[in-house]
Motif scaffolding. Structure first.
Motif, PDB file in Angstrom:
ATOM      1  N   GLY A  39       1.267  -1.161   0.251  1.00 16.43           N
ATOM      2  CA  GLY A  39       0.071  -0.156  -0.087  1.00 16.43           C
ATOM      3  C   GLY A  39       0.619   1.010  -0.181  1.00 16.43           C
ATOM      4  N   ILE A  40       0.423   2.100   0.812  1.00 16.12           N
ATOM      5  CA  ILE A  40       1.099   3.821   0.381  1.00 16.12           C
ATOM      6  C   ILE A  40       2.195   3.739   1.924  1.00 16.12           C
ATOM      7  N   THR A  41       3.498   3.742   1.866  1.00 19.90           N
ATOM      8  CA  THR A  41       4.355   4.090   2.942  1.00 19.90           C
ATOM      9  C   THR A  41       4.299   5.481   3.158  1.00 19.90           C
ATOM     10  N   ILE A  42       4.200   5.493   4.653  1.00 16.59           N
ATOM     11  CA  ILE A  42       4.222   6.671   5.124  1.00 16.59           C
ATOM     12  C   ILE A  42       5.226   6.925   6.478  1.00 16.59           C
ATOM     13  N   LYS A  43       5.101   8.446   6.458  1.00 15.24           N
ATOM     14  CA  LYS A  43       6.710   8.665   7.279  1.00 15.24           C
ATOM     15  C   LYS A  43       5.971   9.909   7.994  1.00 15.24           C
ATOM     16  N   SER A  74       6.532   1.935   9.739  1.00 17.18           N
ATOM     17  CA  SER A  74       7.876   1.504  10.966  1.00 17.18           C
ATOM     18  C   SER A  74       8.921   2.727  10.722  1.00 17.18           C
ATOM     19  N   SER A  75       8.696   3.464   9.753  1.00 18.49           N
ATOM     20  CA  SER A  75       9.648   4.993   9.462  1.00 18.49           C
ATOM     21  C   SER A  75       8.803   6.227  10.823  1.00 18.49           C
ATOM     22  N   SER A  76       7.789   5.547  11.340  1.00 21.02           N
ATOM     23  CA  SER A  76       7.557   6.453  12.070  1.00 21.02           C
ATOM     24  C   SER A  76       7.829   6.806  12.831  1.00 21.02           C
ATOM     25  N   LYS A  77       7.267   8.556  13.519  1.00 19.89           N
ATOM     26  CA  LYS A  77       8.878   9.034  14.531  1.00 19.89           C
ATOM     27  C   LYS A  77       8.019   8.180  16.174  1.00 19.89           C
ATOM     28  N   VAL A  78       6.485   8.257  16.306  1.00 17.96           N
ATOM     29  CA  VAL A  78       6.158   7.534  17.239  1.00 17.96           C
ATOM     30  C   VAL A  78       5.221   6.752  16.932  1.00 17.96           C
ATOM     31  N   ILE A  79       4.839   5.813  17.197  1.00 18.28           N
ATOM     32  CA  ILE A  79       4.362   4.760  17.014  1.00 18.28           C
ATOM     33  C   ILE A  79       3.447   4.196  18.841  1.00 18.28           C
ATOM     34  N   VAL A  80       2.342   4.091  18.213  1.00 19.24           N
ATOM     35  CA  VAL A  80       1.120   4.180  19.574  1.00 19.24           C
ATOM     36  C   VAL A  80       0.105   3.125  18.651  1.00 19.24           C
ATOM     37  N   VAL A  81       0.272   1.532  19.682  1.00 17.67           N
ATOM     38  CA  VAL A  81      -0.277   0.577  19.374  1.00 17.67           C
ATOM     39  C   VAL A  81      -1.561  -0.168  20.747  1.00 17.67           C
ATOM     40  N   ILE A  82      -2.406  -0.021  19.990  1.00 18.95           N
ATOM     41  CA  ILE A  82      -3.393  -0.878  20.986  1.00 18.95           C
ATOM     42  C   ILE A  82      -4.981  -1.411  20.349  1.00 18.95           C
ATOM     43  N   ASN A  83      -4.244  -3.165  21.599  1.00 16.90           N
ATOM     44  CA  ASN A  83      -4.583  -4.213  21.034  1.00 16.90           C
ATOM     45  C   ASN A  83      -4.842  -4.815  22.219  1.00 16.90           C
ATOM     46  N   LYS A  84      -6.684  -5.724  22.136  1.00 15.63           N
ATOM     47  CA  LYS A  84      -6.276  -6.529  22.766  1.00 15.63           C
ATOM     48  C   LYS A  84      -5.154  -7.869  23.223  1.00 15.63           C
ATOM     49  N   ASP A  85      -4.212  -8.395  22.543  1.00 16.60           N
ATOM     50  CA  ASP A  85      -3.488  -9.333  22.565  1.00 16.60           C
ATOM     51  C   ASP A  85      -2.840  -9.032  22.800  1.00 16.60           C
ATOM     52  N   PRO A  86      -1.384  -9.184  24.105  1.00 18.75           N
ATOM     53  CA  PRO A  86      -0.224  -8.088  24.632  1.00 18.75           C
ATOM     54  C   PRO A  86       0.184  -9.369  23.725  1.00 18.75           C
ATOM     55  N   GLU A  87       0.290 -10.672  23.064  1.00 17.75           N
ATOM     56  CA  GLU A  87       1.258 -11.003  22.293  1.00 17.75           C
ATOM     57  C   GLU A  87       1.255 -10.639  20.938  1.00 17.75           C
ATOM     58  N   ALA A  88       0.082  -9.054  20.359  1.00 16.26           N
ATOM     59  CA  ALA A  88       0.787  -8.815  19.179  1.00 16.26           C
ATOM     60  C   ALA A  88       2.039  -8.310  18.779  1.00 16.26           C
ATOM     61  N   PRO A  89       2.273  -8.648  17.622  1.00 20.21           N
ATOM     62  CA  PRO A  89       3.624  -8.616  16.983  1.00 20.21           C
ATOM     63  C   PRO A  89       4.152  -6.929  17.582  1.00 20.21           C
ATOM     64  N   PHE A  90       2.666  -6.045  17.360  1.00 23.80           N
ATOM     65  CA  PHE A  90       2.811  -4.555  16.879  1.00 23.80           C
ATOM     66  C   PHE A  90       3.443  -4.195  17.918  1.00 23.80           C
ATOM     67  N   PHE A  91       3.243  -4.282  19.338  1.00 28.21           N
ATOM     68  CA  PHE A  91       3.696  -3.815  20.334  1.00 28.21           C
ATOM     69  C   PHE A  91       5.444  -4.133  20.239  1.00 28.21           C
ATOM     70  N   LYS A  92       5.962  -4.552  19.242  1.00 25.30           N
ATOM     71  CA  LYS A  92       7.572  -5.006  19.432  1.00 25.30           C
ATOM     72  C   LYS A  92       7.851  -3.705  18.527  1.00 25.30           C
ATOM     73  N   ALA A  93       7.150  -3.060  17.981  1.00 23.21           N
ATOM     74  CA  ALA A  93       7.418  -1.813  16.642  1.00 23.21           C
ATOM     75  C   ALA A  93       6.902  -0.523  17.318  1.00 23.21           C
ATOM     76  N   ALA A  94       6.333  -0.815  18.863  1.00 22.86           N
ATOM     77  CA  ALA A  94       5.476   0.611  19.733  1.00 22.86           C
ATOM     78  C   ALA A  94       6.774   1.198  20.196  1.00 22.86           C
ATOM     79  N   ASP A  95       6.197   2.324  19.992  1.00 21.64           N
ATOM     80  CA  ASP A  95       6.967   3.939  21.370  1.00 21.64           C
ATOM     81  C   ASP A  95       5.617   3.335  22.999  1.00 21.64           C
ATOM     82  N   TYR A  96       4.672   3.265  22.332  1.00 23.01           N
ATOM     83  CA  TYR A  96       3.316   3.357  23.514  1.00 23.01           C
ATOM     84  C   TYR A  96       2.984   2.488  23.154  1.00 23.01           C
ATOM     85  N   GLY A  97       2.328   1.603  24.182  1.00 25.63           N
ATOM     86  CA  GLY A  97       1.548   0.580  24.152  1.00 25.63           C
ATOM     87  C   GLY A  97       0.024   0.241  24.709  1.00 25.63           C
TER      88      GLY A  97
END
Ligand SMILES: Cc1cc2nc3c(=O)[nH]c(=O)nc-3n(C[C@H](O)[C@H](O)[C@H](O)COP(=O)(O)OP(=O)(O)OC[C@H]3O[C@@H](n4cnc5c(N)ncnc54)[C@H](O)[C@@H]3O)c2cc1C
Ligand SMILES: Cc1cc2nc3c(=O)[nH]c(=O)nc-3n(C[C@H](O)[C@H](O)[C@H](O)COP(=O)(O)OP(=O)(O)OC[C@H]3O[C@@H](n4cnc5c(N)ncnc54)[C@H](O)[C@@H]3O)c2cc1C
Lengths: 245, 321
Positions: free
Chosen positions: B250-254, B274-297
């Motif tokens: 899709g689109i790459t964003i920053k 992933s080149s976003s400066k700050v990443i916030v992840v909200i997910n009900k699954d604590p094992e969601a892989p996105f948390f590894k790429a997040a700054d705030y979860g």
């Protein structure tokens, strides 16, 4: 109608990217290669157009012999014949020069590329080819119809869409929504084995750009967890700590 | 080193990415000048806005036949301007319009081109190197351009605006290039920030269950002055348009801030964001892989968490106004 579809051979999207030889080479150990997803769209669209109006679809790739598996896959999907330019695709400009050489005397009505190759992400080949051939070019299209020797396309523009037409021959680049990609069936796979695949040697051009070194993107240090019962605190952190709002 | 910038405008207004391109050009030009090329009708008071960021000259083509976009004609106008100014470097924003023009200009000028540039060039003697993401952000590459003339298509939101007030001299230019493409209709979404230029992006995935639930995502984006995005399945199922699909296909964003809600964080999705400066992840699954790429979860149900965040954002905006 004669259509030339450019296909790029790219690492599967699940590939974990690493580099070797002092970060100067992409590490392709164990990497599976696929047809660039946007090129599957342009290939399918080319088949739809020729099925409706008559004609042939040729696929072309600039690459070494290991790309032939994916060229055969394109033939299995339905392309009539294929050309491989036997060269390492060193950059988009070089690739376009090789394809332009084939396209200029090939009598094609349309040359199709993808919006972007998902490996080097340049999105250049469509525009480069159009200029090298002196043809009109329409990039990032989501729709194409051929009427009275004209291509009528819908393309993405910043913040919207444009309906635009140009005379043939032309170069276009495919965006998502152009169509749904076709999957090869058994009959196609059998037929592909005997379809013509011509190998041409490249014209020798020096590349204009060169990758000097690769780097991995900086890893995130650690994730700060916020209690769901107190989620509003996020806004405060984004303002005072991360300073992004 | 003379630098030429293609100053893109939409219906008579310059975009922020245009000012970024001028600021970028100013940073590499040293004591030489930055010239901007503007194509199509635009108010002359607008043209002087380019001086604010350091353009000392504006070449303006106002011939009515170029009011609608044609890649070949625009490239011809820009290439002639570059020759006239003896520009060594051309800076073009990597927008959809820029992606169409920049490669054409490269062919006209026999120039090396790099698209998706995210750094200033490192110039050392004859070596000229810029950085760009490859493999949709899974890696970065330093690319050397080895031709005399260099074309840089720069990623929006990767260079900050810098004011450097200059009186821009405005000069009219003419062309006889004939457009080949005919624009039949333009539909632009007004009042929305284009995703590729947004500094804040609020994004939703399959965790939101259906398109009817997108109100909260739109509301948060609107409060924060951001754009909305989505994962691939969400656009494949037509819950949202394909222009919102971010990721490797899709689109790459920053953006400065990417808020991912109900998205698992598959490798193809991460590639585009992933080149976003700050990443916030909200997910009900604590094992969601996105948390590894997040700054705030936040581990929690989006339907419970988002209303709290929207509330806090409203209060924050009210107090900061
Ligand atoms: C060993 C090796 C080294 C490389 N080194 C470099 C390097 O130093 N610098 C660099 O920029 N790239 C390098 N590449 C990448 C390769 O050259 C890319 O295929 C080329 O740059 C085009 O990708 P792009 O992102 O620039 O194309 P884009 O402009 O994004 O491609 C758009 C479309 O053009 C067509 N297209 C692209 N590539 C091909 C192709 N090879 N054959 C047929 N059609 C094609 C497709 O339709 C594609 O959808 C290297 C590749 C290999 C295998
Ligand atoms: C060739 C190829 C290319 C691809 N390209 C892309 C791409 O460009 N972009 C892209 O996004 N994907 C891409 N994908 C798809 C990718 O592999 C994933 O399937 C996709 O990103 C998953 O989307 P999702 O996170 O929305 O959905 P899911 O993986 O289904 O995740 C939903 C998440 O929501 C969470 N959730 C569910 N309910 C709630 C709730 N009430 N509250 C909070 N959290 C909740 C779940 O825990 C889960 O983590 C590609 C795949 C392929 C094969």
């Amino acid at each position: 109608m004669k259509i030339l579809v450019c296909i790029s051979n790219v690492p599967d999207t699940t590939t974990k990217v690493t580099f070797t030889e002092g970060n100067t080479q992409f590490n392709n150990t164990g990497v599976q290669y696929i047809i660039n997803p946007y090129d599957e769209l342009s290939l399918t669209k080319a088949l739809e157009l020729t099925e409706a109006q008559g004609g042939t679809v040729t696929v072309i790739n600039v690459g070494l012999v290991d790309t032939e598996a994916n060229i055969r896959k394109a033939l299995a999907i339905g392309a009539h014949d294929a050309i491989r330019i036997n060269a390492t695709p060193v950059d988009a400009y070089y690739v376009a020069e090789q394809i332009a050489e084939v396209a200029k005397n090939g009598g094609y009505d349309i040359v199709m590329t993808g919006r972007e190759s998902i490996d080097y992400n340049s999105g250049q080949v469509c525009g480069l080819l159009a200029e090298m051939l002196g043809w009109p070019g329409i990039n990032v299209i989501t729709k194409i119809d051929i009427e009275d020797g004209k291509a009528i396309c819908e393309r993405d523009i910043d913040g919207g869409k444009e309906k635009v037409s140009c005379p043939l021959p032309c170069v276009i680049s495919a965006q998502k929504e152009l169509t749904e990609p076709r999957i090869p069936n058994m009959r196609g796979i059998m037929a592909a084995r005997s379809k013509p695949l011509q190998v041409l040697e490249p014209t020798s051009n020096e590349p204009y750009t060169k990758i000097s070194v690769y780097e991995m993107p900086p890893a995130k240090s650690s994730c700060k967890m916020i209690d769901a019962a107190n989620a509003g605190q996020l806004i405060d952190l984004l303002h005072n700590e991360a300073k992004v709002i | 080193m003379n630098v030429l910038v293609f100053a893109e405008h939409i219906d008579g207004s310059f975009k922020k990415s245009t000012f970024e391109a001028i600021s970028y050009a100013k940073a590499i030009t040293g004591t030489s000048s930055v010239t901007a090329v503007v194509i199509g009708e635009i108010d002359s008071s607008k043209l002087s806005e380019l001086g604010k960021y350091g353009a000392s000259k504006v070449l303006h083509n106002s011939q009515a036949l170029y009011n609608t976009f044609d890649g070949a004609a625009y490239a011809s106008i820009i290439a002639s301007a570059a020759q006239k100014e003896q520009a060594r470097v051309l800076v073009i924003s990597n927008s959809y319009c820029g992606k169409n023009i920049a490669p054409r200009v490269a062919v006209k000028l026999k120039a090396g081109i790099v698209s998706g540039v995210v750094s200033l060039p490192k110039i050392d003697g004859t070596s000229f190197i810029v950085r760009k993401p490859v493999f949709s952000g899974k890696g970065l590459a330093d690319v050397a351009i080895e031709t005399d003339i260099k074309i840089l298509a720069i990623t929006p939101n990767s260079y900050q605006l810098n004011e450097s007030p200059t009186d821009a001299a405005i000069e009219n230019i003419q062309s006889d290039a004939q457009p080949a493409c005919q624009s039949m209709e333009i539909k632009r979404v007004t009042g929305k920030i284009p995703l590729t230029e947004a500094e804040i992006v609020v994004s939703g995935g399959r965790g939101w269950k259906g398109p009817e639930n997108w109100g909260m995502i739109e509301e948060l984006a609107q409060i924060l002055g951001g754009a909305t995005a989505c994962s691939k399945p969400v656009s494949d199922m037509h819950w949202r348009g394909h222009e919102e699909h971010v990721g490797q296909t899709g689109i790459t964003i920053k953006p400065n801030l990417y808020i991912a809600t109900g998205i698992s964080g598959a490798i193809q999705h991460l590639a585009g964001v992933s080149s976003s400066k700050v990443i916030v992840v909200i997910n009900k699954d604590p094992e969601a892989p996105f948390f590894k790429a997040a700054d705030y979860g936040i581990v929690g149900d989006v339907f419970e968490v988002m209303p709290q965040i929207i509330d806090a954002a409203k209060k924050f905006k009210a107090s900061s106004n």
